[in-house]
Design an enzyme around this catalytic site. Structure first.
Site, PDB file in Angstrom:
ATOM      1  CG  HIS A 110      -2.041   0.805   0.928  1.00  0.00           C
ATOM      2  ND1 HIS A 110      -2.854   0.851  -0.057  1.00  0.00           N
ATOM      3  CD2 HIS A 110      -2.667   1.592   2.228  1.00  0.00           C
ATOM      4  CE1 HIS A 110      -3.808   1.877   0.539  1.00  0.00           C
ATOM      5  NE2 HIS A 110      -3.928   2.126   1.552  1.00  0.00           N
ATOM      6  NE  ARG A 143      -4.896  -2.556  -2.132  1.00  0.00           N
ATOM      7  CZ  ARG A 143      -3.350  -2.597  -2.409  1.00  0.00           C
ATOM      8  NH1 ARG A 143      -2.811  -3.395  -2.920  1.00  0.00           N
ATOM      9  NH2 ARG A 143      -3.044  -1.658  -1.683  1.00  0.00           N
TER      10      ARG A 143
HETATM   11  C1  LIG Z   1      -8.391   1.503   1.954  1.00  0.00           C
HETATM   12  C2  LIG Z   1      -7.553   0.758   0.982  1.00  0.00           C
HETATM   13  C3  LIG Z   1      -7.465   0.759  -0.513  1.00  0.00           C
HETATM   14  C4  LIG Z   1      -8.558   1.641  -1.358  1.00  0.00           C
HETATM   15  O1  LIG Z   1      -8.036   3.146  -1.309  1.00  0.00           O
HETATM   16  P1  LIG Z   1      -8.556   4.358  -1.742  1.00  0.00           P
HETATM   17  O2  LIG Z   1      -7.835   5.562  -1.539  1.00  0.00           O
HETATM   18  O3  LIG Z   1      -9.809   4.363  -1.310  1.00  0.00           O
HETATM   19  O4  LIG Z   1      -8.752   3.903  -3.317  1.00  0.00           O
HETATM   20  C5  LIG Z   1      -6.659   0.102  -1.168  1.00  0.00           C
HETATM   21  N1  LIG Z   1      -5.778  -0.613  -0.297  1.00  0.00           N
HETATM   22  C6  LIG Z   1      -5.790  -0.698   0.983  1.00  0.00           C
HETATM   23  C7  LIG Z   1      -4.566  -1.593   1.529  1.00  0.00           C
HETATM   24  C8  LIG Z   1      -6.544   0.045   1.653  1.00  0.00           C
HETATM   25  O5  LIG Z   1      -6.721  -0.109   3.116  1.00  0.00           O
END
Ligand SMILES: *Cc1c(COP(=O)(O)O)cnc(C)c1O
Length: 393
Positions: free
Chosen positions: A178, A234
């Protein structure tokens, strides 16, 4: 928040006093737009936190029907709720305490994100106990320093994973990470995280661990950084039609949630009279006001006091004085603007009727639109419009 469908209370069978209207056609359109941005990569729809407070089951179904390949959630409970509702798409769950009960998720074929050798050991133990191979994803910390396998534990993790897979306790399906700076597309950290994720995959392959899907991009990266797509993106917030980077302007997403209420009372306030707690607003002239039955207990944050406008009677009406727990007052002007008790008032939405957006509230509160939509609740009733999976309204 209650949903209209589950509400049996006869008092609520009339029109709700506060309503979050969820447009499933917008969900479908936004997912299709994300598929365009994703190019050849698959789309995992992030539906954590009850689909960012939009209602997880209708949103998940609409997203899958519109082309999302997988679903992403935070907790095992969220994942199991989707399975129990009959959703058989791949589901990844990525944040757990070490003592979580992994067995039901393993039995239901939920992909479990693991963030340390200890988490892996707990999953392995549960897999042995159930006799079912657990599907896992390695969540690699490539620089966010939050969830994910820390650099100093990586080598041990890879060894443990190779052993557990050889034993048949687990099967590595995904590798993901992330971003720390997804909403700053040009930040050098994004490329660094991309390269570290690549290195992690290379490391795993060297140990005969071959992931089927590698993913990194959230909404912001999906729309700005094609080089971060890997096999799958994602996105979360863009599915709900809100932009992760307000400065980018219109990206073709449509806000899904409209927060609306109905006028409970219309009355006259004479010049010099104060309105609401503390009389923070004093009428400069005789005027008509409308009482709206929503307040901070429903997600209209008190820090918005005297700052927001409500779309009512075809125009923007300023909200007066303090936001209270259950109610706010808005100015209709001396002639009342033709507004009647029972009329619909829009607090925020997609702007089609002239109302503000969740992003406007976020800017006033110095926060992000995510917090505005997830903060709607209290007595707000959720209702759905639009067809699941899109099509004509
Ligand atoms: C919440 C989250 C997302 C989505 O993020 P956005 O900014 O809403 O697109 C993707 N990956 C992980 C690990 C998250 O916690």
């Amino acid at each position: 928040m209650t949903t209209a469908r589950s509400t049996q209370n006869s008092a609520l069978r009339s029109l709700p006093q506060a309503e979050a209207v969820i447009d499933l056609t917008a969900v479908a359109d936004n997912v299709r737009r994300l598929c365009e941005f994703a190019g050849g990569a698959a789309v995992m729809a992030v539906v954590k936190a009850d689909a960012y407070n939009h209602g997880v089951l209708p949103v998940a179904r609409a997203a899958l029907a519109a082309g999302a390949r997988e679903l992403g959630v935070t907790t095992l409970g969220e994942a199991l709720e989707l399975r129990a509702a009959g959703i058989d798409a791949p589901i990844l769950s990525w944040l757990h305490t070490v003592d979580a009960d992994f067995a039901p998720a393993i039995a239901q074929g939920i992909e479990i994100g693991v963030s340390s050798p200890r988490h892996l050991a707990a999953v392995v133990a549960a897999a042995r106990a159930t006799g079912v191979t657990a599907m896992v994803a390695a969540k690699v910390d490539t620089g966010l320093n939050r969830n994910g396998i820390a650099g100093n534990e990586w080598a041990d993790f890879v060894d443990d994973l190779a052993r557990a897979q050889a034993e048949g306790a687990v099967q590595l399906r995904g590798v993901f990470s992330h971003l720390a700076h997804g909403d700053e597309p040009d930040h050098p950290g994004n490329a660094e995280q991309r390269d570290r994720l690549r290195e992690a995959v290379t490391d795993l392959r060297r140990n005969s661990l071959t992931p089927q899907v590698v993913h990194l991009a959230n909404s912001a990266a999906t729309v700005t950084r094609p080089d971060l797509r890997f096999d799958m993106v994602r996105p979360g917030i863009a599915i709900y039609g809100l932009t992760p980077i307000p400065e980018l302007g219109d990206l073709g997403f449509r806000p899904v949630m409209t927060l609306r209420t109905r006028v409970a009372l219309v009355k006259k306030v004479t010049a010099g009279s104060g309105v609401s707690y503390g009389h923070r607003w004093v009428a400069p002239r005789d005027t008509m006001v409308a009482l709206l039955p929503v307040g901070y207990a429903d997600g209209v944050r008190r820090n918005l006091s005297g700052r927001i406008e409500v779309q009512l009677g075809g125009r923007r009406c300023p909200q007066l004085g303090r936001v209270c727990m259950d109610q706010i007052v808005v100015d209709l002007g001396p002639d009342g603007g033709g507004v009647n008790e029972g009329d619909s008032a829009l607090l925020f939405g997609d702007g089609r009727h002239g109302e503000p957006g969740a992003q406007d509230w976020a800017a006033m509160l110095d926060t992000i639109n995510y917090e505005i939509v997830t903060g709607v609740g209290g007595r707000t009733v959720r209702t759905y419009v639009g067809r699941e999976g899109g099509g004509e309204r």
